[in-house]
Design an enzyme around this catalytic site. Structure first.
Site, PDB file in Angstrom:
ATOM      1  N   THR A   2       1.212 -20.698  21.432  1.00  0.00           N
ATOM      2  CA  THR A   2      -0.082 -20.320  21.978  1.00  0.00           C
ATOM      3  C   THR A   2      -0.890 -19.465  21.006  1.00  0.00           C
ATOM      4  OG1 THR A   2      -1.221 -19.132  23.759  1.00  0.00           O
ATOM      5  CG2 THR A   2       0.971 -18.336  23.167  1.00  0.00           C
ATOM      6  N   GLN A   3      -2.198 -19.628  21.040  1.00  0.00           N
ATOM      7  CA  GLN A   3      -3.100 -18.784  20.258  1.00  0.00           C
ATOM      8  C   GLN A   3      -3.204 -17.376  20.837  1.00  0.00           C
ATOM      9  OE1 GLN A   3      -6.969 -20.583  19.914  1.00  0.00           O
ATOM     10  NE2 GLN A   3      -6.169 -22.574  19.277  1.00  0.00           N
ATOM     11  N   CYS A   4      -2.807 -17.219  22.087  1.00  0.00           N
ATOM     12  CA  CYS A   4      -2.943 -15.919  22.750  1.00  0.00           C
ATOM     13  C   CYS A   4      -2.001 -14.890  22.120  1.00  0.00           C
ATOM     14  CB  CYS A   4      -2.629 -16.041  24.238  1.00  0.00           C
ATOM     15  SG  CYS A   4      -3.737 -17.153  25.123  1.00  0.00           S
ATOM     16  N   THR A   7       0.803  -1.216   0.000  1.00  0.00           N
ATOM     17  CA  THR A   7       0.000   0.000   0.000  1.00  0.00           C
ATOM     18  C   THR A   7       0.838   1.269   0.000  1.00  0.00           C
ATOM     19  OG1 THR A   7      -1.759  -1.156   1.204  1.00  0.00           O
ATOM     20  CG2 THR A   7      -1.806   1.243   1.267  1.00  0.00           C
ATOM     21  N   THR A  31       3.813  -9.220  15.178  1.00  0.00           N
ATOM     22  CA  THR A  31       2.638  -9.765  14.500  1.00  0.00           C
ATOM     23  C   THR A  31       1.706  -8.619  14.100  1.00  0.00           C
ATOM     24  OG1 THR A  31       2.703 -11.855  15.727  1.00  0.00           O
ATOM     25  CG2 THR A  31       0.598 -11.244  14.778  1.00  0.00           C
ATOM     26  N   THR A  45       1.721  -4.919   4.467  1.00  0.00           N
ATOM     27  CA  THR A  45       1.640  -5.229   5.894  1.00  0.00           C
ATOM     28  C   THR A  45       1.184  -6.661   6.197  1.00  0.00           C
ATOM     29  OG1 THR A  45      -0.607  -4.319   5.987  1.00  0.00           O
ATOM     30  CG2 THR A  45       1.209  -2.833   6.523  1.00  0.00           C
ATOM     31  N   ASP A 102       1.970  -7.720  -4.330  1.00  0.00           N
ATOM     32  CA  ASP A 102       1.076  -7.698  -3.176  1.00  0.00           C
ATOM     33  C   ASP A 102       1.673  -8.640  -2.146  1.00  0.00           C
ATOM     34  OD1 ASP A 102      -1.234  -8.701  -1.459  1.00  0.00           O
ATOM     35  OD2 ASP A 102      -2.230  -7.138  -2.624  1.00  0.00           O
ATOM     36  N   SER A 103       1.654  -8.249  -0.890  1.00  0.00           N
ATOM     37  CA  SER A 103       2.320  -9.077   0.120  1.00  0.00           C
ATOM     38  C   SER A 103       1.646 -10.436   0.303  1.00  0.00           C
ATOM     39  CB  SER A 103       2.397  -8.341   1.460  1.00  0.00           C
ATOM     40  OG  SER A 103       1.132  -8.241   2.068  1.00  0.00           O
ATOM     41  N   SER A 104       0.403 -10.576  -0.153  1.00  0.00           N
ATOM     42  CA  SER A 104      -0.259 -11.881  -0.080  1.00  0.00           C
ATOM     43  C   SER A 104       0.424 -12.907  -0.985  1.00  0.00           C
ATOM     44  CB  SER A 104      -1.732 -11.746  -0.489  1.00  0.00           C
ATOM     45  OG  SER A 104      -2.417 -10.884   0.389  1.00  0.00           O
TER      46      SER A 104
END
Length: 347
Positions: free
Chosen positions: A282-284, A18, A171, A94, A62-64
């Site tokens: 962990t998902q946290c 972007t 993240t 991003t 594109d970062s994807s």
């Protein structure tokens, strides 16, 4: 002592995203612009009294669409230009920036110069863009040096919305706000306000004579499985039965907990016995895996699952790609996952 500071120069690498877009005056559509026109779009760059060169991916990505082949290309670009520049700024979309930053932190062994990733939530050609500030400050950080002329931040970082963060600790947390990134398990490295305040105790130290070694061996035969209440045996079994699978990043609950159902533990035990490396993260958003804390976590340890400690999923995935790509045995990979290679975990 002053020679290094006087020879300060930064290489700006635009991969896509972007930040490198402007609005077409006729159609209103967002388009990538040529970064040779950078000084025209960002006249503030003229105030910097050092050389800034640019290199642009053609076409921009594109970062994807980012993948390990592009990480190898980036690592090689840095390796080829390493002796010519004091620091590097990589403009990147991003969405996968944290993956790319994590990968490069492992691929660039012996890094002794700043590599600062940045981007924006709004295009640089839009009135309220966050891109100009992110870019200008990133360039300043990449060029920052101490009294001896040595780089202050000789590591791979992400700079976004006034915060400098270790790349492999970061993240993307928000798709809408300007403060899109978080480093939940490691302190920020610097804060940009009226002045840039560096927190030197948290930053990798510059070491005289340290030599860069570029690694381009990566193996992406990895899967990520996020646990959820009601996950079925066929889902687990099918994931672990993927042809050629070398490793699995298992996103568990809380401090590393998972179902204690016999079929679940059996699936993990059989996969580990076959040489599949399973890493527990962990998902946290914050916190660390402690498999010894609860019985549900201890059963994973008994099955052969490796702790990911306080690693991000992005870091665990790219670290596994790096280790598998080097041809280490499953036992060696499990051992190396227990050690910090580039400041990615707290052990």
């Amino acid at each position: 002592m002053q020679e290094k500071a006087q020879n300060t120069s930064v290489l700006l690498i635009y991969t896509g995203g972007t930040i490198g877009m402007i609005e077409n005056e006729k159609t209103g559509a967002l388009e990538n612009f040529n970064f040779e026109q950078l000084r025209h779009h960002i006249p503030e760059l003229k105030q910097l009294n050092f050389t800034i060169d640019s290199l642009q991916f053609n076409p921009p990505m594109d970062s994807s669409d980012m993948d390990p082949e592009i990480w190898k290309k980036l690592a090689q670009i840095i390796g080829d230009n390493y002796d010519n520049y004091f620091g590097f700024v990589i403009l990147h979309g991003t969405d996968t920036m944290a993956y790319t930053a994590s990968a490069l932190s492992f691929m660039l062994e012996g890094l002794n110069k700043p590599i600062i990733f940045t981007g924006s939530q709004l295009p640089i050609g839009v009135l309220r863009t966050d891109g100009k500030e992110n870019l200008m400050t990133s360039i300043e950080i990449a060029a920052a040096h101490d009294a001896e002329g040595n780089p202050i931040v000789p590591e791979v970082c992400i700079f976004f919305e006034n915060h400098l963060m270790r790349g492999n600790r970061t993240t993307k947390m928000n798709a809408e706000n300007f403060n899109a990134f978080r480093s939940s398990n490691y302190p920020i490295l610097a804060e940009a306000g009226i002045h840039i305040r560096f927190h030197r105790m948290h930053i990798h130290q510059y070491e005289e004579g340290r030599q860069l070694k570029v690694h381009t061996w990566l193996n992406s035969n990895i899967a990520v499985l996020k646990l959820f209440p009601g996950i079925q045996e066929n889902v687990m079994a099918a994931t672990l039965a993927i042809d050629g699978l070398k490793a699995l990043v298992l996103e568990t609950y809380g401090s590393g907990n998972a179902p204690s159902k016999p079929w679940f533990i059996r699936c993990l035990s059989e996969a580990c016995a076959k040489g599949i490396v399973i890493v527990n993260v962990t998902q946290c958003n914050a916190g660390t895996v402690e498999m010894e804390r609860y019985n549900t976590g201890y059963q994973l340890l008994q099955a052969g699952v490796v702790s990911g400690y306080d690693s991000t999923t992005e870091s665990a995935v790219t670290k596994l790609m790096f280790l598998i790509g080097h041809g280490y045995s499953p036992e060696e990979i499990r051992e190396r996952m227990n050690h910090s290679l580039a400041g990615e975990i707290t052990v």
